[in-house]
Design an enzyme around this catalytic site. Structure first.
Site, mmCIF file in Angstrom:
data_model
loop_
_atom_site.group_PDB
_atom_site.id
_atom_site.type_symbol
_atom_site.label_atom_id
_atom_site.label_comp_id
_atom_site.label_asym_id
_atom_site.label_seq_id
_atom_site.Cartn_x
_atom_site.Cartn_y
_atom_site.Cartn_z
ATOM 1 N N LYS A 177 0.874 -1.171 0.000
ATOM 2 C CA LYS A 177 0.000 0.000 0.000
ATOM 3 C C LYS A 177 0.910 1.219 0.000
ATOM 4 C CE LYS A 177 -1.724 2.978 2.085
ATOM 5 N NZ LYS A 177 -1.643 4.487 1.867
ATOM 6 N N GLU A 252 9.794 1.886 10.614
ATOM 7 C CA GLU A 252 10.858 2.882 10.408
ATOM 8 C C GLU A 252 10.159 4.223 10.403
ATOM 9 O OE1 GLU A 252 12.835 5.649 9.229
ATOM 10 O OE2 GLU A 252 12.824 4.793 7.213
ATOM 11 N N CYS A 286 13.639 11.198 6.718
ATOM 12 C CA CYS A 286 13.522 10.788 8.116
ATOM 13 C C CYS A 286 14.816 11.011 8.879
ATOM 14 C CB CYS A 286 13.098 9.328 8.197
ATOM 15 S SG CYS A 286 14.166 8.200 7.294
ATOM 16 N N GLU A 387 9.494 16.771 14.880
ATOM 17 C CA GLU A 387 9.985 16.541 13.520
ATOM 18 C C GLU A 387 9.246 17.467 12.553
ATOM 19 O OE1 GLU A 387 11.119 12.857 10.612
ATOM 20 O OE2 GLU A 387 9.188 12.752 11.630
#
Length: 493
Positions: A177, A252, A286, A387
């Site tokens: 997906k 992750e 990331c 973040e």
């Protein structure tokens, strides 16, 4: 302009969504819709999981010798290499990153399929020493089954390869997906590898929203494991949903990675590494080095140099070779970045450069954010803890090594960290103390199929890459054989 209508790829063929629903996907640079992507639901997921389960249980995939599976992965590597330019162009059209970045990224993807293809016939079991007289005990490593893979929009095919290559090498099948913002490259990839000989049903792609297709896939009872890359909120949702079926997960997630610069570092090398570490990919990574932790004795001089380098960064058409940063990939992400910049200003950080929306250089509607540096940042400020996933750097001074380590570790995240120094003893001390899955010394953001990658704390669970990581896609079976003519009997045995 007529829009291209995409379709899910299930059981070796394209098929429209069962419910007939689509949404428009846009080119971030032109801000124009170019395609219609299936908004799949539970019925579409069911069809894909059934196909993957059938391919896992029957047909050529489960009967292949491990060396044949390895050859299939080498075939995937070859087809990606032959079509690297086309796949990179599709990714640029979907996420707005520069072509030179995405092309370089796609050209690296074959390395993952060749590496894990080479491991396919080396998944050895073992005969164990037995403390039961007259009995033999051995261990088999077997594939899990159908693996659900949920991938993000920033590096779609690369992060798919990190999951798919070891999963296929271990003998599993997959339902992918992709992000609703970047579905096209996964669909084209699935078509190419099927045409290259991957058996029917081994790889299936279903597009849709995370709350709809993604949730149905993660919760499906015939999914044996979930591999997810994305934000912390999405990771928590996946972890919670998978727990209901007692499924293993690999996550992750995000990061707020520190780049630590000591006063003895090579200043020019460190400055270039820090700027590339945060502003490469427009900060949409990331492991972006979004916290610069710099020794106070060199703070002003170092900040002046990185500001100078930052103000030379060229924004514009992602297909142009001179462009360093393309537009922000999505409007929600643009709004998130501008909100975080507002936080920094409210909390008293000082703006050294950037901090504003930049008009589209072509005069269009693309969303650009000027590469931004804040100084005067305390590590408890939101800009240092949250973040951003954009081109925003928070600069935090420190006085000594212990303070640098304390600042670096004072974070919910622990994905990566950079360390810039000439002191070899310090390198090993600090690398051991930093709470992060990867520590880069006098370099930044290097990854390889041969090395494990993943995070501590809120940055995730599990690792991707490296020989050991294939074990995450296997289960272990212990087999006992009675070598005597007697059957044990009695209570207790």
């Amino acid at each position: 302009m007529s829009l291209e209508t995409l379709a899910n790829f299930v059981d070796g063929a394209f098929c429209p969504p069962v419910g007939g629903a689509y949404w428009e996907t846009e080119n971030p640079y032109t801000a124009e819709a170019w395609g219609l992507v299936p908004r799949s639901g539970a019925e579409d997921v069911e069809r894909a999981v059934v196909a993957a389960k059938k391919a896992f249980r029957h047909g050529p995939w489960p009967t292949m010798a491990p060396s044949q599976r390895g050859a299939a992965l080498y075939g995937i590597a070859d087809v990606v290499a032959r079509n690297a330019e086309e796949l990179a162009r599709i990714e640029v059209r979907d996420n707005g990153k520069t072509f030179k970045e995405m092309f370089a990224q796609v050209k690296r993807i074959p390395d993952w399929y060749r590496f894990f293809g080479g491991l396919a016939d080396k998944l050895n079991g073992a005969v164990l020493p037995s403390d039961r007289p007259g009995h033999m005990n051995y261990v088999r490593h077997e594939p899990l089954g159908v693996i659900a893979m949920v991938t993000p929009w920033n590096s779609p095919l690369m992060l798919l390869a990190w999951k798919l290559a070891p999963a296929l090498a271990a003998g599993n099948t997959a339902v992918v997906k992709p992000s609703e913002f970047t579905s096209a490259s996964a669909l084209r990839f699935a078509e190419l590898v099927f045409e290259a000989g991957l058996p029917q049903g081994v790889l299936n792609v279903v597009t849709g929203l995370g709350s709809e297709a993604g949730a149905a896939l993660v919760a499906h009872p015939d999914v044996a494991k979930v591999a997810f890359t994305g934000g912390v909120g999405g990771g928590r949702a996946v972890y919670s949903a998978a727990a209901g079926g007692l499924k293993p997960v690999s996550l992750e997630l995000g990061g707020k990675s520190p780049n630590i610069v000591f006063e003895d570092a090579d200043m020019e090398m460190a400055a270039r590494g820090v700027v590339a570490g945060i502003f490469g990919s427009g900060g949409q990574s990331c492991v972006a080095g979004s916290r610069l932790v710099v020794q106070r004795s060199i703070h002003d001089r170092f900040v002046a140099r990185i500001v100078e380098l930052t103000e030379k960064i060229r924004l514009g058409d992602p297909m142009a070779p001179e462009t360093d940063i393309g537009p922000v990939a999505t409007r929600p992400q643009f709004e998130r970045i501008m909100t975080c910049i507002g936080w920094a200003k409210e909390d008293g950080a000082r703006l050294a450069t950037g901090g504003v929306q930049v008009p589209d250089p072509s005069g269009g509607k693309a969303l650009f954010v000027a590469p931004t540096i804040f100084t005067g940042v305390r590590n408890d400020m939101r800009i240092a803890q949250e973040e951003v996933f954009g081109p925003v750097l928070a600069v935090i001074p420190f006085d000594d090594e212990a303070e640098a380590v304390a600042i670096a570790n004072d974070s919910a995240f622990g994905l990566g960290a950079g360390l810039w120094t000439r002191d070899v003893a310090r390198v090993h001390r600090v690398a051991a103390e930093i709470e992060a899955g990867s520590v880069w010394v006098n370099t930044y953001k290097i990854t390889s199929q041969t090395s494990p990658f993943g995070g501590y704390k809120a940055s995730g669970l599990g690792r991707e890459g490296g020989v050991e990581m294939i074990a995450d896609y296997l289960q272990t079976k212990s087999v006992w054989l009675n070598l005597t003519d007697e059957v044990p009997y009695g209570f207790p045995l």
